[in-house]
Write a protein that holds these residues in place. Structure first.
Motif: not given
Length: 257
Positions: A110-136
């Motif tokens: 589920i984490q991966q699905q939600v992450f991927e959907a938001q990466l696509k939204l960032a492209k759609e809105f032409d916005l940078p992303v702020i990434i959280h990465d812990r033990e992944a």
């Protein structure tokens, strides 16, 4: 000190600030803070971040779903998020990513699905992303290689080699109080290899307060402590590190200094 402190990642909507939020936020510019990016972690937190950005001129919001909050989202969560991403004071999609430390909070799939959907939204809105990465780290890098977003891996906890790849993808590296911790080996190695034009200063307030305030509530005025440590590693002054971070964050988030 000149207004050199650009806090690229804070959570002033957190309940830790409920008792004195207004007083603190009114005071920060007098203490050398020029800009703050307040990162949303949920739909509610993102809305609260936008409300703060509307109230304080030096404040900007990021809207997104943190991996720990990715479980049990409403069916229309993307539509709700899209409305927020269209707000003029929203400058990034975040805080988004993967967290395998607290897997009980949300299954990896589920984490991966939600992450991927938001990466696509960032492209759609032409916005940078702020990434959280812990033990992944491995899975996070897979998504970054696939989507190649503009943005920052905040509170960077990977290796120096991973930092080099993040930079090679055109992204930034966020470092904060952890560089001052006694047991911090990776963050110091990362600080040594990140080019000056790819470094962002951050707090993760109210968390991750630097030594000598470790364990206490963090706020943006404490960034000079981590900047001093990074400067020590790079052979420059804390002022220089603050200046790099200010210029870099303004460039990434499209903010006029």
């Amino acid at each position: 000190m000149d207004s050199l402190i650009f806090d690229s990642h804070a959570h002033y909507d957190d309940s830790a600030f409920d008792s004195d939020r207004e007083e603190l936020l009114a005071m920060l510019p007098q203490k050398g803070v020029c800009h703050v990016i307040n990162a949303g972690a949920s739909l509610k937190g993102s809305a609260a971040s936008i409300a703060l950005a509307e109230k304080y001129e030096y404040f900007h919001a990021a809207a997104g779903i943190h991996p720990e909050d990715a479980f049990g989202l409403p069916e229309d969560w993307q539509e709700q998020l899209k409305k927020m991403l269209a707000h003029p004071k929203v400058v990034a999609v975040g805080e988004i990513g993967l967290d395998y430390y607290y897997e009980d909070a949300c299954p990896r799939e589920i984490q991966q699905q939600v992450f991927e959907a938001q990466l696509k939204l960032a492209k759609e809105f032409d916005l940078p992303v702020i990434i959280h990465d812990r033990e992944a780290h491995g899975d996070t890098m897979e998504f970054l290689r696939k989507y190649r977003p503009r943005g920052v891996v905040h509170c960077f906890s990977g290796s120096a080699e991973m930092a080099k790849e993040v930079v090679s993808l055109g992204m930034y590296v966020g470092l904060g109080g952890v560089v001052t911790f006694k047991n911090a080996r990776h963050p110091l190695e990362v600080a040594a290899v990140v080019p000056p034009d790819r470094l962002l200063n951050e707090t993760d307030a109210p968390y991750m307060a630097p030594v000598p305030y470790r364990g206490k509530r963090c706020d943006s005025t404490l960034i000079p402590y981590s900047a001093a440590k990074i400067g020590e590693i790079k052979g420059v002054s804390a002022q220089e590190v603050l200046s790099w971070g200010k210029e870099n964050a303004a460039r990434l988030f499209g903010i006029t200094l």
